[in-house]
Write a protein that holds these residues in place. Structure first.
Motif, PDB file in Angstrom:
ATOM      1  N   TRP A 178       0.732  -1.334   0.088  1.00  0.00           N
ATOM      2  CA  TRP A 178       0.033  -0.066   0.009  1.00  0.00           C
ATOM      3  C   TRP A 178       0.733   1.275  -0.007  1.00  0.00           C
ATOM      4  O   TRP A 178       0.379   2.215  -0.418  1.00  0.00           O
ATOM      5  CB  TRP A 178      -0.898   0.118   1.346  1.00  0.00           C
ATOM      6  N   GLU A 179       2.153   1.161   0.472  1.00  0.00           N
ATOM      7  CA  GLU A 179       2.957   2.391   0.678  1.00  0.00           C
ATOM      8  C   GLU A 179       2.839   3.170  -0.590  1.00  0.00           C
ATOM      9  O   GLU A 179       2.919   4.369  -0.888  1.00  0.00           O
ATOM     10  CB  GLU A 179       4.215   2.192   1.396  1.00  0.00           C
ATOM     11  N   PRO A 180       3.690   2.245  -1.873  1.00  0.00           N
ATOM     12  CA  PRO A 180       3.579   3.256  -2.943  1.00  0.00           C
ATOM     13  C   PRO A 180       2.523   3.863  -3.659  1.00  0.00           C
ATOM     14  O   PRO A 180       2.379   4.686  -4.048  1.00  0.00           O
ATOM     15  CB  PRO A 180       4.271   2.129  -3.866  1.00  0.00           C
ATOM     16  N   LEU A 181       1.160   3.080  -3.345  1.00  0.00           N
ATOM     17  CA  LEU A 181      -0.247   3.515  -3.950  1.00  0.00           C
ATOM     18  C   LEU A 181      -0.409   4.850  -3.069  1.00  0.00           C
ATOM     19  O   LEU A 181      -1.156   5.589  -3.696  1.00  0.00           O
ATOM     20  CB  LEU A 181      -1.118   2.583  -3.665  1.00  0.00           C
ATOM     21  N   ASP A 241      -4.902   4.736 -11.367  1.00  0.00           N
ATOM     22  CA  ASP A 241      -6.299   4.314 -11.686  1.00  0.00           C
ATOM     23  C   ASP A 241      -6.509   3.097 -12.069  1.00  0.00           C
ATOM     24  O   ASP A 241      -6.680   2.797 -13.230  1.00  0.00           O
ATOM     25  CB  ASP A 241      -6.811   5.578 -12.567  1.00  0.00           C
ATOM     26  N   GLU A 242      -6.593   1.932 -11.319  1.00  0.00           N
ATOM     27  CA  GLU A 242      -6.631   0.760 -11.699  1.00  0.00           C
ATOM     28  C   GLU A 242      -7.064  -0.320 -10.472  1.00  0.00           C
ATOM     29  O   GLU A 242      -7.273   0.411  -9.322  1.00  0.00           O
ATOM     30  CB  GLU A 242      -5.301   0.049 -12.020  1.00  0.00           C
ATOM     31  N   SER A 243      -7.897  -1.248 -10.791  1.00  0.00           N
ATOM     32  CA  SER A 243      -8.574  -1.965  -9.579  1.00  0.00           C
ATOM     33  C   SER A 243      -7.663  -2.819  -9.124  1.00  0.00           C
ATOM     34  O   SER A 243      -7.045  -3.722  -9.569  1.00  0.00           O
ATOM     35  CB  SER A 243      -9.634  -2.817 -10.326  1.00  0.00           C
ATOM     36  N   ASP A 244      -7.748  -2.776  -7.643  1.00  0.00           N
ATOM     37  CA  ASP A 244      -6.832  -3.612  -7.203  1.00  0.00           C
ATOM     38  C   ASP A 244      -7.157  -5.256  -7.176  1.00  0.00           C
ATOM     39  O   ASP A 244      -6.193  -6.200  -7.296  1.00  0.00           O
ATOM     40  CB  ASP A 244      -7.021  -3.471  -5.568  1.00  0.00           C
ATOM     41  N   LEU A 245      -8.405  -5.677  -7.377  1.00  0.00           N
ATOM     42  CA  LEU A 245      -8.957  -6.918  -7.659  1.00  0.00           C
ATOM     43  C   LEU A 245      -8.274  -7.381  -9.085  1.00  0.00           C
ATOM     44  O   LEU A 245      -8.006  -8.270  -8.968  1.00  0.00           O
ATOM     45  CB  LEU A 245     -10.271  -6.814  -7.497  1.00  0.00           C
TER      46      LEU A 245
END
Length: 226
Positions: free
Chosen positions: A167-170, A176-180
């Motif tokens: 999560w840190e880089p995000l 703009d993309e889906s984690d799933l």
């Protein structure tokens, strides 16, 4: 696998038939006098029974439950090998361990029930083998994580699929993309590995199950002849 299951089912049905002839001869006669056109007098015959004939009906139901569990596992392996959809691949690779573990538990339940009902004896080596398989640390963790979530039974915040520091880089670079979608795609990128390893493991597992069922049928046959 079907052949081995059918042999045990036939043996149990034979025991049930013998009991019915002794305890409920009219039920047997009524069915034998029937025809396919009147469904072998089933509606009339069933009124001659006041309860299921145990332990045979319970054992046959338990065997069917095991067969159903194995069929779910087999279907999962087939889907892993054939699906082109990354999301479906992710789903089936995660649920595979659940069905594998459940199949072992259902088999253990069936064998223990046969032992407790004194239908067969000498099953301790079989039960020990099944118990060791159920308690396998790798399978236990995979099954636990798949069933209860990635925060259960794992040391890493996100078990296995992604790296630490996900999560840190995000937080700095908002993509703009889906984690799933990313998780599903990561499984798709490793499709060949999942297909090969799962198929190999399932084949070895099926061989072990066949041996267990053959040994169980041998024990059942010995008891029937004694």
């Amino acid at each position: 696998m079907k052949e081995e299951i059918n042999k045990i089912q036939t043996a149990l049905l034979n025991h049930l038939h013998d009991d019915l002839k002794i305890k409920h001869p009219n039920f047997v006669k009524k069915l034998e006098e029937g025809t396919p056109e009147n469904f072998y007098n089933f509606q009339e015959a069933k009124n001659l029974l006041d309860k299921p004939i145990e332990p045979w009906t319970e054992l046959l139901s338990s065997l069917l439950d095991f067969e159903l569990g194995y069929d779910f596992l087999k279907l999962t392996v087939e889907k892993i090998s054939t699906t082109e959809n990354d999301r479906e691949l992710h789903f089936h690779t995660r649920t595979y361990s659940i069905y594998l573990h459940a199949t072992l538990e259902r088999l253990e339940h069936f064998i223990k029930k046969m032992q407790r009902k004194k239908v067969i004896t000498g099953v301790e080596p079989i039960l020990e083998f099944i118990s060791e398989a159920i308690q396998n640390p790798g399978l236990m963790q995979e099954r636990h994580t798949a069933a209860h979530g990635r925060f259960s039974g794992t040391k890493k915040p996100i078990a296995g699929v992604q790296t630490e520091y996900y999560w840190e880089p995000l937080a700095v670079i908002r993509l703009d993309e889906s984690d799933l979608d990313g998780w599903h795609q990561s499984h798709g990128n490793n499709r060949e590995h999942f297909v090969t390893s799962t198929k190999s493991e399932f084949d070895d597992f099926s061989i072990s199950l066949r041996n267990i069922l053959l040994n169980t049928n041998d024990l059942l046959t010995k008891v029937s002849k004694s």
